[in-house]
Design a protein around this motif. Structure first.
Motif, PDB file in Angstrom:
ATOM      1  N   ILE A  21      15.908 -20.839  -3.127  1.00 23.20           N
ATOM      2  CA  ILE A  21      14.512 -21.269  -2.974  1.00 23.20           C
ATOM      3  C   ILE A  21      14.383 -22.330  -1.883  1.00 23.20           C
ATOM      4  CG2 ILE A  21      12.608 -22.443  -4.134  1.00 23.20           C
ATOM      5  CD1 ILE A  21      13.447 -21.038  -6.704  1.00 23.20           C
ATOM      6  N   VAL A  22      15.293 -23.290  -1.880  1.00 18.63           N
ATOM      7  CA  VAL A  22      15.237 -24.337  -0.852  1.00 18.63           C
ATOM      8  C   VAL A  22      15.418 -23.732   0.537  1.00 18.63           C
ATOM      9  CG1 VAL A  22      16.494 -26.301   0.091  1.00 18.63           C
ATOM     10  CG2 VAL A  22      15.922 -26.257  -2.328  1.00 18.63           C
ATOM     11  N   SER A  23      16.347 -22.797   0.683  1.00 13.74           N
ATOM     12  CA  SER A  23      16.585 -22.187   1.989  1.00 13.74           C
ATOM     13  C   SER A  23      15.349 -21.434   2.473  1.00 13.74           C
ATOM     14  CB  SER A  23      17.791 -21.243   1.912  1.00 13.74           C
ATOM     15  OG  SER A  23      18.971 -21.952   1.638  1.00 13.74           O
ATOM     16  N   LEU A  24      14.724 -20.656   1.576  1.00 14.28           N
ATOM     17  CA  LEU A  24      13.510 -19.931   1.964  1.00 14.28           C
ATOM     18  C   LEU A  24      12.396 -20.899   2.343  1.00 14.28           C
ATOM     19  CD1 LEU A  24      13.455 -17.099  -0.731  1.00 14.28           C
ATOM     20  CD2 LEU A  24      13.977 -16.867   1.704  1.00 14.28           C
ATOM     21  N   ALA A  25      12.241 -21.967   1.577  1.00 18.06           N
ATOM     22  CA  ALA A  25      11.180 -22.930   1.874  1.00 18.06           C
ATOM     23  C   ALA A  25      11.402 -23.601   3.224  1.00 18.06           C
ATOM     24  CB  ALA A  25      11.100 -23.973   0.764  1.00 18.06           C
ATOM     25  N   ARG A  26      12.623 -23.984   3.503  1.00 17.53           N
ATOM     26  CA  ARG A  26      12.895 -24.702   4.750  1.00 17.53           C
ATOM     27  C   ARG A  26      12.727 -23.796   5.967  1.00 17.53           C
ATOM     28  NH1 ARG A  26      18.030 -28.679   4.225  1.00 17.53           N
ATOM     29  NH2 ARG A  26      17.256 -29.168   6.335  1.00 17.53           N
ATOM     30  N   VAL A  27      13.018 -22.517   5.825  1.00 18.17           N
ATOM     31  CA  VAL A  27      12.874 -21.595   6.952  1.00 18.17           C
ATOM     32  C   VAL A  27      11.422 -21.163   7.117  1.00 18.17           C
ATOM     33  CG1 VAL A  27      13.492 -19.310   7.828  1.00 18.17           C
ATOM     34  CG2 VAL A  27      15.246 -20.754   6.805  1.00 18.17           C
ATOM     35  N   LEU A  28      10.738 -20.832   6.017  1.00 18.82           N
ATOM     36  CA  LEU A  28       9.439 -20.167   6.103  1.00 18.82           C
ATOM     37  C   LEU A  28       8.237 -21.104   5.964  1.00 18.82           C
ATOM     38  CD1 LEU A  28      10.281 -17.011   3.939  1.00 18.82           C
ATOM     39  CD2 LEU A  28      10.352 -17.228   6.435  1.00 18.82           C
TER      40      LEU A  28
ATOM     41  N   GLU B  39      -2.100 -13.724   8.343  1.00 11.35           N
ATOM     42  CA  GLU B  39      -3.093 -14.152   9.323  1.00 11.35           C
ATOM     43  C   GLU B  39      -2.447 -14.974  10.437  1.00 11.35           C
ATOM     44  OE1 GLU B  39      -7.331 -16.621   9.446  1.00 11.35           O
ATOM     45  OE2 GLU B  39      -6.542 -15.839   7.553  1.00 11.35           O
ATOM     46  N   ARG B  40      -1.533 -15.896  10.064  1.00 12.89           N
ATOM     47  CA  ARG B  40      -0.820 -16.673  11.089  1.00 12.89           C
ATOM     48  C   ARG B  40       0.014 -15.764  11.972  1.00 12.89           C
ATOM     49  NH1 ARG B  40       2.599 -21.720   9.408  1.00 12.89           N
ATOM     50  NH2 ARG B  40       2.600 -21.902  11.684  1.00 12.89           N
ATOM     51  N   LEU B  41       0.616 -14.760  11.355  1.00 12.18           N
ATOM     52  CA  LEU B  41       1.423 -13.826  12.137  1.00 12.18           C
ATOM     53  C   LEU B  41       0.555 -13.081  13.147  1.00 12.18           C
ATOM     54  CD1 LEU B  41       4.040 -12.342  12.761  1.00 12.18           C
ATOM     55  CD2 LEU B  41       3.574 -10.816  10.830  1.00 12.18           C
ATOM     56  N   MET B  42      -0.630 -12.644  12.724  1.00  9.04           N
ATOM     57  CA  MET B  42      -1.521 -11.941  13.643  1.00  9.04           C
ATOM     58  C   MET B  42      -1.952 -12.847  14.801  1.00  9.04           C
ATOM     59  SD  MET B  42      -1.813  -8.817  12.788  1.00  9.04           S
ATOM     60  CE  MET B  42      -0.133  -8.828  12.158  1.00  9.04           C
TER      61      MET B  42
ATOM     62  N   ALA C  63      16.231 -28.417  10.120  1.00 12.10           N
ATOM     63  CA  ALA C  63      17.603 -28.059  10.509  1.00 12.10           C
ATOM     64  C   ALA C  63      17.957 -26.635  10.116  1.00 12.10           C
ATOM     65  CB  ALA C  63      18.590 -29.039   9.861  1.00 12.10           C
ATOM     66  N   PHE C  64      17.149 -26.001   9.247  1.00 14.79           N
ATOM     67  CA  PHE C  64      17.379 -24.607   8.857  1.00 14.79           C
ATOM     68  C   PHE C  64      16.563 -23.635   9.718  1.00 14.79           C
ATOM     69  CE2 PHE C  64      19.261 -24.356   4.349  1.00 14.79           C
ATOM     70  CZ  PHE C  64      20.076 -25.447   4.588  1.00 14.79           C
ATOM     71  N   ALA C  65      15.890 -24.104  10.751  1.00 19.33           N
ATOM     72  CA  ALA C  65      14.970 -23.277  11.537  1.00 19.33           C
ATOM     73  C   ALA C  65      15.653 -22.014  12.047  1.00 19.33           C
ATOM     74  CB  ALA C  65      14.412 -24.091  12.702  1.00 19.33           C
ATOM     75  N   LEU C  66      14.925 -20.891  11.944  1.00 18.35           N
ATOM     76  CA  LEU C  66      15.417 -19.604  12.436  1.00 18.35           C
ATOM     77  C   LEU C  66      14.293 -18.877  13.164  1.00 18.35           C
ATOM     78  CD1 LEU C  66      17.426 -18.374   9.314  1.00 18.35           C
ATOM     79  CD2 LEU C  66      18.410 -19.008  11.520  1.00 18.35           C
ATOM     80  N   TYR C  67      14.698 -18.024  14.104  1.00 22.32           N
ATOM     81  CA  TYR C  67      13.778 -17.125  14.795  1.00 22.32           C
ATOM     82  C   TYR C  67      14.238 -15.694  14.537  1.00 22.32           C
ATOM     83  CZ  TYR C  67      11.361 -20.721  17.575  1.00 22.32           C
ATOM     84  OH  TYR C  67      10.586 -21.778  17.983  1.00 22.32           O
ATOM     85  N   PHE C  68      13.367 -14.750  14.876  1.00 16.44           N
ATOM     86  CA  PHE C  68      13.731 -13.334  14.777  1.00 16.44           C
ATOM     87  C   PHE C  68      13.646 -12.731  16.166  1.00 16.44           C
ATOM     88  CE2 PHE C  68      13.156  -8.826  13.642  1.00 16.44           C
ATOM     89  CZ  PHE C  68      14.196  -8.692  12.718  1.00 16.44           C
TER      90      PHE C  68
ATOM     91  N   THR D  37       8.420 -19.356  10.846  1.00 13.84           N
ATOM     92  CA  THR D  37       7.394 -20.175  10.180  1.00 13.84           C
ATOM     93  C   THR D  37       6.040 -19.490  10.137  1.00 13.84           C
ATOM     94  OG1 THR D  37       7.068 -21.285  12.304  1.00 13.84           O
ATOM     95  CG2 THR D  37       8.499 -22.386  10.691  1.00 13.84           C
ATOM     96  N   VAL D  38       5.857 -18.368  10.859  1.00 17.46           N
ATOM     97  CA  VAL D  38       4.543 -17.708  10.882  1.00 17.46           C
ATOM     98  C   VAL D  38       4.510 -16.429  10.060  1.00 17.46           C
ATOM     99  CG1 VAL D  38       4.092 -18.651  13.174  1.00 17.46           C
ATOM    100  CG2 VAL D  38       4.947 -16.313  12.963  1.00 17.46           C
ATOM    101  N   VAL D  39       5.657 -15.968   9.538  1.00 16.68           N
ATOM    102  CA  VAL D  39       5.667 -14.635   8.932  1.00 16.68           C
ATOM    103  C   VAL D  39       5.179 -14.622   7.490  1.00 16.68           C
ATOM    104  CG1 VAL D  39       7.543 -13.892  10.437  1.00 16.68           C
ATOM    105  CG2 VAL D  39       8.078 -14.785   8.173  1.00 16.68           C
ATOM    106  N   LEU D  40       5.165 -15.768   6.801  1.00 20.63           N
ATOM    107  CA  LEU D  40       4.788 -15.788   5.395  1.00 20.63           C
ATOM    108  C   LEU D  40       3.290 -15.560   5.208  1.00 20.63           C
ATOM    109  CD1 LEU D  40       6.239 -16.202   2.667  1.00 20.63           C
ATOM    110  CD2 LEU D  40       5.540 -18.581   2.757  1.00 20.63           C
TER     111      LEU D  40
END
Length: 553
Positions: free
Chosen positions: A104-111, A158-161, A120-125, A152-155
């Motif tokens: 849960i912490v990992s998902l929260a920090r990335v997304l 609307e942000r993703l669009m 520090a957990f930031a990821l891109y695709f 950070t925009v995929v969750l």
């Protein structure tokens, strides 16, 4: 302080609810404060690489395990997860994470991070390679902005669009848009199974937690203790991890949680380690709060003693960590010992380190702890010194193979530090805190530099000895160049190098350099050990303790 254990076998009044959470719903509950990452949970052991593997599993539809949540009341507060600060309003039906914190912490920090590169957990695709990657360099992103999708925009669809309209609106970006939309849908809609336990009986939760823990990858004993006893209130410290974090502010380095957990057990009257069949202790809330507070206060006293009396300025330089626990019982029973007792305790530290007596197992630790008496400070120190035995026939030597992971390597490092090394560039005195950094010191600090490089394929003992080590921050071009260009004899002596040895270094005669340096260092290192251990000094207690009051005679 007694442990309040409950016999096993009590059934649940209500069966756990089996349900699933979509990743989107799960993280929305985290953001609202409904799902809580309690302070009593284990410290975060995952890093960005683990988070990346988790995201890959979600993207591919792989199973990622089951969560265990405990529905209970929660006070108002503020949750902190990595770079995130989340509201935590008071509620009656909060879901405390018993098993699944790392995920849960990992998902929260990335997304959930506010900015793409903030955590520090930031990821891109990578939308071309369909791969999760660390944040690309800013230049690469500017050169091809539609390729690198911040997670950070995929969750939020609307942000993703909005991101796609801004960065990938062109016709040639259609494949990337399709990949991004598919990724967002897969991550948001992935459903993670969970059990929700509803019970006011924490002993039942403890039993469930223990069974889950023993059935899977084992947690540290400190993790289990925190999970069962850590306060859900805002009082600090409320976990062993918090104690370790607060102690770092003293500049003594990172103290392992397993050592602090053993210290805590000793302070509340439990065996130093938990037996294989022992039930983890469950303390009342007030007892748990006092245990954490007492552990933090006692550890602080130990640190001050090690630094000021024993001359050990950093935790990584303590040759045997179990001595930290033993000292804890002494300072708990005798929080303000006399100067003479501190002097004799310092000898106990050094004698046990040099002889290997502190290396012992749990049995020998129990024997030493039994020598520490509540009613006599001096007899306690007497008993501890008696456990050490005679001086060893051989002491660590500068020509021995050097390995910082072992006690002899730490002892030789302490001897080099006693020379008060100075920065070869600025001339300022170097401190243990500057030279030992968390994450590096556990194996071999980057500041323990090799003067002469190792030769590939050759097992040259001299090059692997302490005589080839220098306590100094890394320097451009290497420290050998700095040493060869230094004519300040005091500066050289602070690193154990004579003028004659320096001349051999200038002549590129490495073998002669190491021989001369070892010859210069050896008597000084031996004298340092003798001075610290005080083998030949009388060990009698203070004169005041030998005076008998007439009324007691």
């Amino acid at each position: 302080m007694a442990a309040n254990n409950r016999s096993p076998g009590t059934p649940l009044d209500r069966r756990p609810e089996a349900r699933t959470f979509s990743v989107q719903d799960l993280l929305e509950a985290v953001a609202r404060g409904r799902i809580r990452i309690p302070s009593f949970q284990r410290g975060l052991k995952w890093d960005r690489a683990d988070a990346r593997l988790l995201l890959e599993s979600l993207h591919r539809g792989y199973p990622v395990g089951t969560l265990l949540l405990w529905e209970a009341t929660a006070p108002a507060g503020e949750g902190r997860i990595g770079s995130l600060t989340l509201p935590a309003p008071a509620m009656e039906n909060a879901l405390w994470v018993v098993d699944g914190q790392q995920r849960i912490v990992s998902l929260a920090r990335v997304l959930l991070a506010a900015e793409p590169d903030q955590d520090a957990f930031a990821l891109y695709f990578d939308l071309d390679r369909s791969d999760f990657v660390i944040p690309p360099a800013a230049g690469r992103r500017r050169a091809d902005p539609s390729r690198w999708l911040p997670l950070t925009v995929v969750l939020d669809s609307e942000r993703l669009m909005h991101w796609l309209l801004e960065h990938a609106a062109g016709a040639d970006s259609r494949p990337r848009r399709d990949t991004a939309v598919q990724l967002g849908r897969r991550l948001r809609e992935y459903e993670i199974p969970a059990y929700v336990v509803r019970s006011d009986d924490e002993s039942i939760l403890r039993d469930i937690f223990k069974r889950i823990n023993s059935a899977g990858r084992s947690l540290d004993d400190a993790d289990v203790f925190d999970a069962l006893n850590g306060s859900r209130s805002r009082s600090r410290p409320s976990t062993v991890a918090e104690i370790s974090s607060e102690l770092e502010e003293l500049g003594f380095g990172h103290i392992e949680e397993r050592i602090l957990h053993r210290l805590l057990r000793v302070l509340i009257g439990l065996p130093v380690v938990e037996g294989a069949r022992d039930e983890p202790p469950r303390l009342a809330d007030a007892e748990a709060a006092e245990a954490y507070r007492l552990t933090a206060a006692t550890a602080s006293r130990i640190i001050l003693f090690l630094r000021n009396d024993a001359g050990i300025a950093h935790y990584e330089l303590l040759p045997y960590k179990q001595a930290f626990v033993t000292l804890g019982r002494f300072f708990h029973l005798h929080p303000q010992p006399s100067r003479r007792s501190c002097q004799r305790l310092a000898r106990w530290i050094w004698r046990g380190a040099l002889s290997g007596a502190h290396q012992g197992d749990t049995v020998s630790t129990r024997k030493v702890l039994a020598r520490i008496l509540r009613d006599s400070e001096d007899r306690s120190v007497d008993g501890m010194l008696e456990m050490i035995g005679p001086p060893p026939s051989l002491l660590p030597d500068v020509s021995d193979r050097f390995n910082f992971r072992f006690a002899t390597g730490k002892l030789l490092t302490l001897a080099l530090l006693s020379l008060e090394p100075r920065d070869l560039t600025t001339g300022e005195r170097l401190t243990a805190g500057q030279l030992l950094r968390r994450g590096q010191a556990a194996h071999d600090p980057s500041a323990l530099l090799q003067i002469l490089p190792r030769r590939p394929g050759r097992n040259d003992e001299a090059l692997q000895s302490a005589a080839n080590r220098l306590l100094h921050p890394p320097a451009p071009g290497g420290v050998r160049r700095l040493l060869a260009g230094t004519t300040d004899e005091a500066m050289l002596a602070s690193h154990g190098i004579s003028e004659a040895a320096r001349e051999r270094l200038v002549d590129s005669d490495g073998a002669a350099f190491l021989k001369l340096r070892a010859e210069w260092l050896r008597p000084r290192v031996q004298a340092f050990f003798d001075r610290r251990a005080g083998w030949g000094e009388p060990d009698r207690p203070s004169i005041a303790s030998l005076i008998i009051d007439d009324e007691e005679a």
